[in-house]
Write an enzyme that holds these catalytic residues in place. Structure first.
Site, PDB file in Angstrom:
ATOM      1  N   ALA A   1      45.106  65.274  -7.259  1.00 58.22           N
ATOM      2  CA  ALA A   1      43.994  65.906  -6.546  1.00 58.22           C
ATOM      3  C   ALA A   1      43.289  66.921  -7.430  1.00 58.22           C
ATOM      4  CB  ALA A   1      44.496  66.568  -5.264  1.00 58.22           C
TER       5      ALA A   1
ATOM      6  N   GLU B   1      54.490  67.247  -3.496  1.00 55.14           N
ATOM      7  CA  GLU B   1      55.933  67.324  -3.707  1.00 55.14           C
ATOM      8  C   GLU B   1      56.535  68.642  -3.231  1.00 55.14           C
ATOM      9  OE1 GLU B   1      54.977  65.648  -7.631  1.00 55.14           O
ATOM     10  OE2 GLU B   1      56.941  64.724  -7.443  1.00 55.14           O
TER      11      GLU B   1
ATOM     12  N   ARG C   1      44.176  76.638  -3.464  1.00 53.26           N
ATOM     13  CA  ARG C   1      43.094  76.222  -2.576  1.00 53.26           C
ATOM     14  C   ARG C   1      43.369  74.808  -2.077  1.00 53.26           C
ATOM     15  NH1 ARG C   1      36.970  74.639  -4.426  1.00 53.26           N
ATOM     16  NH2 ARG C   1      36.059  74.585  -2.352  1.00 53.26           N
TER      17      ARG C   1
ATOM     18  N   LYS D   1      46.501  73.905  -6.321  1.00 56.69           N
ATOM     19  CA  LYS D   1      47.757  73.628  -7.021  1.00 56.69           C
ATOM     20  C   LYS D   1      48.352  72.370  -6.370  1.00 56.69           C
ATOM     21  CE  LYS D   1      49.499  77.943  -6.423  1.00 56.69           C
ATOM     22  NZ  LYS D   1      50.313  79.160  -6.684  1.00 56.69           N
TER      23      LYS D   1
ATOM     24  N   ASN E   1      41.439  69.790   1.371  1.00 57.40           N
ATOM     25  CA  ASN E   1      41.302  69.331   2.751  1.00 57.40           C
ATOM     26  C   ASN E   1      42.570  69.761   3.493  1.00 57.40           C
ATOM     27  OD1 ASN E   1      41.568  67.806   5.151  1.00 57.40           O
ATOM     28  ND2 ASN E   1      40.151  66.258   4.362  1.00 57.40           N
ATOM     29  N   PRO E   2      42.505  70.844   4.243  1.00 59.18           N
ATOM     30  CA  PRO E   2      43.718  71.380   4.881  1.00 59.18           C
ATOM     31  C   PRO E   2      44.410  70.372   5.788  1.00 59.18           C
ATOM     32  CG  PRO E   2      41.918  72.957   5.034  1.00 59.18           C
ATOM     33  CD  PRO E   2      41.331  71.689   4.476  1.00 59.18           C
TER      34      PRO E   2
ATOM     35  N   GLY F   1      54.719  55.348  -2.061  1.00 59.26           N
ATOM     36  CA  GLY F   1      55.293  55.197  -3.399  1.00 59.26           C
ATOM     37  C   GLY F   1      56.424  56.195  -3.621  1.00 59.26           C
ATOM     38  N   PHE F   2      56.137  57.467  -3.364  1.00 59.93           N
ATOM     39  CA  PHE F   2      57.114  58.559  -3.501  1.00 59.93           C
ATOM     40  C   PHE F   2      57.743  58.587  -4.893  1.00 59.93           C
ATOM     41  CE2 PHE F   2      57.206  56.910   0.902  1.00 59.93           C
ATOM     42  CZ  PHE F   2      56.480  57.933   1.483  1.00 59.93           C
TER      43      PHE F   2
END
Ligand SMILES: Cc1cc2nc3c(=O)[nH]c(=O)nc-3n(C[C@H](O)[C@H](O)[C@H](O)COP(=O)(O)OP(=O)(O)OC[C@H]3O[C@@H](n4cnc5c(N)ncnc54)[C@H](O)[C@@H]3O)c2cc1C
Ligand code: SF4
Lengths: 327, 771
Positions: B524, B738, B661, B734, B664-665, B253-254
């Site tokens: 998120a 983007e 934090r 955070k 999910n890295p 989508g962006f």
């Protein structure tokens, strides 16, 4: 809906007969033709499918040269061991063309016949004026977005660039296009736009490319294809050069030189003036650079494509010098 | 120069949520749970629905940029085989104007998604509906439109464009910027331009619309189901509840898929008029004019500094293009007003009307071009005063938000500079331009910072614990590839105490509990919060039942709590029974437990709730309360520029990022890398090229509008330097999505300057600008 008929040719002769009928077009890999049909540029009434025809996809290479069937896939030719060793420029030109997916689909015959990427040519709904599409309708490109247009071989009727890579290497090494029995040097196969930009190839209705023959030579053996573009892959050339070189036994004096340019001209562009200026000379960077400037003699820009006039000689010079390094 | 050498950065687990030891818990590196469905083709995208009686619509677009439609001749199209309907402004049903995304009450006038007054090339003027797609395509080509053409303003450089409209809300000023500039010993001033850029998601825009009586179902890729459902409802004058948006998977989508657009209105009108479901998908060229990409921008950045490079004053003027009848403001003062400490500052912005489709949101709207201005300009200042480009950034480090004058919630930018510099080897950089080469390749190193605000809004979720012990999560939020399915599964799994495999997440249906727009990197943070709350209350119910229901095996234990882990319930001391969730539910005679969670303020009314989810009016400002909340990053980039050809290739990227934090890295790293890749495209390739006579973008396809290929992308190293930020979200994250594109283009432009000595201030940096 536009109905069209599909005819699966059973032999070369059947294909040629069917293709001679008005509105008929040969279909090989389809990567140009189907695309142009979707743009509304190609409007075939009959598709004569030749992709499956037997015996036209062979690649034969010996000392005398290479004969490549019209239906050989770009990827197969690019990866062919003898093509790589005897005609590196041909293999490199193919490797740097299009994308892996397209190279797997597309054929050598279709590749020669690919059409310009001029955006005005490809958008009939918005730009009705295009002499290549509709003779006499005018040229929308002149005065418009011309970054990708030709600076050599243009005419008042059309400035569209020939976008292919393979043909540049073929023109450099005097390849011959086989149209069945009729044979024609590849340089003559591609026509200048002149007043008839709609006529791009010296091929008549009912004729079909059956093979490409490339004479073997020392220059072809020591050759390279250098393609310059903003994107590293999957983009047409901003400028390219196919160069082959043969040295005298001293390893420095140029005995034979073949140079052709892509991305800058209305057809694959043989640069004989550069060849003549350097034959018999020692390979010195300065000599090569100044001779390479001859490649764009007579070039005419249309604003945004001016950079091609600067770029093309540098590409030629780099390619020649690169071949010298491997001496 | 002062660089914090944080050798722990790599071994430490900054921001990768050190509490999440297992892949399946929050903070773990769980692979995308929707991955297999997408890879195997099992995932069904919106327009792939097979519906009985489906008809196909194809749009006809204007071929002029300005003027009026004189006449539309539809005869040939109507007579073409299979044609069911030809829609024109005269024949299409009338709609009502819908409120904009702020929910501003709309003017009371009809809305027609097909235009009579043409304000841009590619505007929808008619549509053909036929039994098959091919029939519709062929008939659409037979629609003949004639126009009365008027002169167009094609773009910002058009002499007719003028200075535009001042946007006072964008003005940011403190101190005496002009005065301080005039007296500053070091002064630089330069103009920076970015072109039209396009989101180019690989799934083109399109939809299927179906009416059943007064109820409308729309299958459409959407970044905002509830907002789009509201728009459809308002257009057709039906209750919000009557519109169902379905969007389980989205092929990118962006920013471009957040709003209901005119092509959607056309399809829904056609479906209503025909009484059949209608499918409409844009062609790739139509996606360049059917909605807006990133607006072209122009900025001038003026910096006054002392001889040590300490900034005294910044004066910034920006303009962006918008359409003739729509208003798009690309906030160009966003990064420049907060990145560096300056006692005097002035930023103003105008918007200029041109004959284009109204521009839209594209990854980091505002921040992205704003960073190109300031992060290029500060690099120029570094050379002007003769100090290292990294050092100048540290000298001007903003210890608090210079505009809001508030403390940062967290700002790990110094750590980002240190970690990135260390991995990149910045200390070895030779300062002179053109001082590193490899044969014909000039090598340059550039640095730039980026930031993105923490946008916060609200979300709701239902968590159900089912009879078989599995857990189901439902929300009308979406996953366009960024990983919502996965992180919500992790959140529910960890909170309830089951394996992530046993969680089924259902998204992308407006019948589910609501969610606001998936944009501004907010989803998120919002949705993990909502799922966490719902899951916590479901767990409380489960444990409550286990303790208090006489039929429960735990009843006799008289425990005041129990633990749930791996789908099993036991007493904390392990001295009692140990049963599966399924067994417990069976024993207490329940077939499921269900709880709803949301992140809305406690006293929210139903009207608040509706507004929260169907408009962006209720978003919480990132400077609310005592803190200013942002994500931060630093990019270190190496380029190789061919000295003869001017071609630029990015050969190395090290970016250090602070997104707080990470839930999910693995997914966050993918998002960051995706942003960086898009930034490379923006820096070197992407530009909508306008034919100035026709006001039309001519490279409107993916062969001519270039985005990077794999061959253009080197290995990219991303380093997380974030720490949990409790002021930004329930679980401490955070924004991720983007952030990483912001600052990439200036880092590349700065590297190109270092390589070549040429400062390119106009994107993209194509070869003719360097030869
Ligand atoms: C996005 C994109 C990028 C590309 N990039 C490049 C590039 O970088 N460099 C490059 O060189 N090319 C590039 N191409 C062009 C590509 O190489 C050609 O499309 C391909 O080679 C055509 O071969 P085909 O077999 O698919 O031809 P088809 O599409 O089947 O046919 C093309 C034309 O040739 C005619 N034809 C086919 N076979 C014969 C024959 N045996 N005798 C006579 N006429 C015949 C057809 O009638 C048709 O008019 C690109 C194409 C696309 C779509
Ligand atoms: S340059 Fe040639 S192909 Fe392009 S618009 Fe002009 S005539 Fe047509």
């Amino acid at each position: 809906m536009r109905d069209l008929s599909y005819f699966r040719a059973s032999s070369v002769d059947a294909a040629r007969q069917a293709a001679a009928l008005p509105g008929a077009m040969l279909l090989a890999g389809g990567t140009t033709l189907i695309d142009l049909a979707k743009c509304g540029v190609a409007e075939p009434e009959t598709l004569v499918d030749i992709a499956h025809l037997k015996g036209l996809d062979s690649i034969e290479v010996d000392e005398r040269g290479a004969t490549i069937g019209a239906l050989a896939r770009m990827s197969h030719v690019a990866d062919h061991a003898d093509i790589k060793s005897r005609f590196p420029a041909v293999s490199e030109a193919l490797w740097q063309a299009a994308s892996a997916q397209i190279r797997n689909m597309a054929t050598i015959g279709g590749n020669l016949m690919q059409r310009t990427r001029c955006p005005y040519f490809r958008d009939p709904a918005n730009f009705p004026a295009c002499n290549k599409r509709e003779p006499g309708s005018g040229c929308s490109a002149i005065g418009g977005v011309t970054r990708g247009h030709a600076v050599l071989g243009t005419s008042e009727a059309c400035i569209a660039m020939y976008p292919g890579d393979l043909a540049v290497a073929l023109v450099a090494f005097d390849a011959i296009v086989h149209l069945g029995e009729r044979q024609i040097p590849v340089d003559d196969f591609f026509l200048l736009p002149g007043t008839t930009p709609d006529r791009e190839h010296a091929i008549e209705p009912g004729e079909m490319i059956t093979a490409i023959e490339i004479p073997g030579s020392a220059a072809a053996r020591r050759s390279t294809y250098l393609k310059i573009r903003d994107r590293q892959s999957y983009e047409f050339a901003a400028a390219s050069a196919a160069v082959g070189i043969e040295f005298e036994p001293d390893g420095r004096t140029i005995r034979d030189l073949c140079v052709a340019l892509g991305g800058v001209a209305t057809k694959p562009w043989r640069a004989r003036t550069v060849e003549d200026a350097l034959k018999g000379k020692a390979l010195e960077p300065e000599t090569v650079r100044s001779a390479s400037l001859l490649a764009v003699e007579g070039a005419v820009d249309h604003g945004a494509n001016h950079y091609k006039i600067e770029l093309a000689p540098r590409v030629v010079a780099r390619a020649i010098l690169k071949l010298g390094e491997t001496a | 120069m002062t660089v914090h050498i944080a050798s722990t950065v790599h071994v430490g687990r900054h921001g990768d949520a050190s509490d999440g030891a297992f892949a399946e818990a929050v903070g773990g590196r769980l692979s995308r749970v929707d991955g297999p469905a997408k890879i195997t083709g099992a995932a069904k995208y919106a327009v792939e629905q097979q519906l009985e009686g489906l008809a196909y619509a194809v749009l006809v677009e204007s071929t002029i940029a300005s003027g009026k439609v004189r006449a539309i001749d539809t005869k040939a199209a109507e007579a073409a085989p299979g044609v069911l309907q030809v829609l024109t402004p005269d024949t299409i049903i009338s709609l009502r104007t819908a409120a904009d995304w702020f929910g501003t009450p709309p003017p009371d006038k009809p809305y027609c998604p097909l235009a009579r007054d043409i304000t841009f090339s590619g505007q929808h003027v008619a549509a053909v509906v036929a039994e098959t797609f091919e029939q519709a395509v062929a008939a659409a080509a037979l629609v003949k439109v004639s126009y009365d053409e008027t002169p167009a303003i094609v773009d910002l450089s058009d002499v007719k464009a003028g200075d535009g409209i001042p946007i006072d809300a964008m003005t940011k000023e403190w101190g005496d910027a002009q005065g301080a500039f005039a007296s500053a010993p070091v002064r630089i001033c330069a103009a920076y331009n970015t072109p039209r850029e396009y989101q180019a998601p690989i799934e083109p825009h399109g939809l299927i619309a179906r009416w059943e009586g007064d109820k409308l179902t729309v299958w459409e890729p959407s970044q905002w189901l509830d907002g789009m459902a509201r728009t459809y409802a308002e257009w057709f004058g039906v209750p919000f509840e009557n519109v169902r948006l379905v969007s389980p998977y989205i092929g990118g989508g962006f920013g471009s898929k957040a709003l209901a657009l005119s092509h959607g209105a056309v399809a829904a009108c056609a479906a209503r008029m025909l009484g059949r479901p209608v499918r409409l998908v844009m062609t790739r060229p139509q996606t360049f004019t059917g909605y807006g990409g990133r607006a072209a921008t122009r900025q001038t950045v003026t910096i006054g500094a002392d001889a040590q490079g300490k900034i005294q004053s910044i004066v910034h003027r920006g303009i962006n293009e918008t359409s003739m009848d729509g208003m798009w403001v690309e906030p160009l003062g966003s990064v420049i007003s907060i990145m560096y400490a300056t006692p005097n500052f002035s930023s103003r912005q105008n918007v200029v009307r041109v004959n284009s489709v109204v521009p839209g949101a594209m990854r980091a709207p505002g921040e992205n071009p704003s960073a190109f201005g300031i992060e290029s300009a500060i690099d120029e200042l570094a050379y002007e005063v003769g100090i290292d480009p990294l050092e100048i950034r540290l000298r001007n480090y903003a210890e608090q938000d210079p505009h809001a004058k508030k403390a940062w919630s967290t700002r790990q930018l110094r750590e980002a500079f240190a970690a990135g510099a260390e991995r990149f080897g910045w200390a070895r950089r030779s300062p002179e331009p053109r001082s590193i080469r490899d044969g014909n390749q000039l090598i340059g190193w550039g640095v730039a910072a980026g930031t993105y605000p923490v946008r916060r809004a609200y979300g709701e979720a239902i968590v159900r614990i089912l009879a078989d012990g599995s857990v189901e999560v439902e929300s009308s939020s979406i996953d366009m590839g960024q990983g919502t399915y996965t992180i919500l599964a992790q959140t529910a799994a960890e909170t309830v105490g089951v394996r992530a495999d046993d969680v089924v997440v259902k998204l992308g249906d407006s019948r589910f509990p609501r969610a606001g727009v998936t944009g501004g990197s907010r989803l998120a943070g919002v949705m993990t919060g909502a799922v966490y709350k719902a899951a916590t209350s479901a767990l409380d119910q489960l444990i409550g039942l286990a303790i208090s229901d006489p039929r429960s095996p735990f009843y006799a234990l008289q425990a005041n709590t129990l633990v749930v882990a791996n789908g099993r319930i036991a007493s904390p001391r392990g001295d009692g029974p140990d049963v599966s969730i399924a067994e417990l539910l069976k024993s207490v005679g329940r077939d499921h437990i269900e709880a709803t969670g949301d992140t809305m303020p406690a006293n929210s009314t139903p009207e608040d709730r509706y507004k929260n989810y169907t408009t962006i009016a209720m978003s919480v400002p990132h400077t609310e309360g005592d803190y200013s909340r942002h994500s931060w990053c630093a990019h270190f980039i190496e380029v190789r520029v061919d000295e003869d050809f001017g071609t630029v290739r990015v050969s190395r990227v090290v970016s250090a990022l602070d997104s707080g934090r990470l839930y999910n890295p693995k997914l966050a790293e993918s998002q960051w890398k995706g942003g960086i890749i898009m930034g490379i495209g923006q820096a070197l390739l992407e530009e909508g090229i306008v034919d100035r006579r026709h006001g039309r973008v001519v490279n409107n396809n993916l062969a001519d509008y270039l985005v990077p290929t794999n061959a253009d992308i080197p290995d990219i190293e991303v380093i997380s330097v974030g720490i949990p930020d409790p002021h930004s979200s329930v679980l401490g994250g955070k924004g991720v999505g983007e952030l990483a594109i912001v600052g990439v283009a200036p880092a590349i432009a700065n590297a190109v300057f270092h390589a070549t000595g040429k400062r390119i201030r106009d994107l993209p940096i194509t070869l003719e600008k360097l030869i």
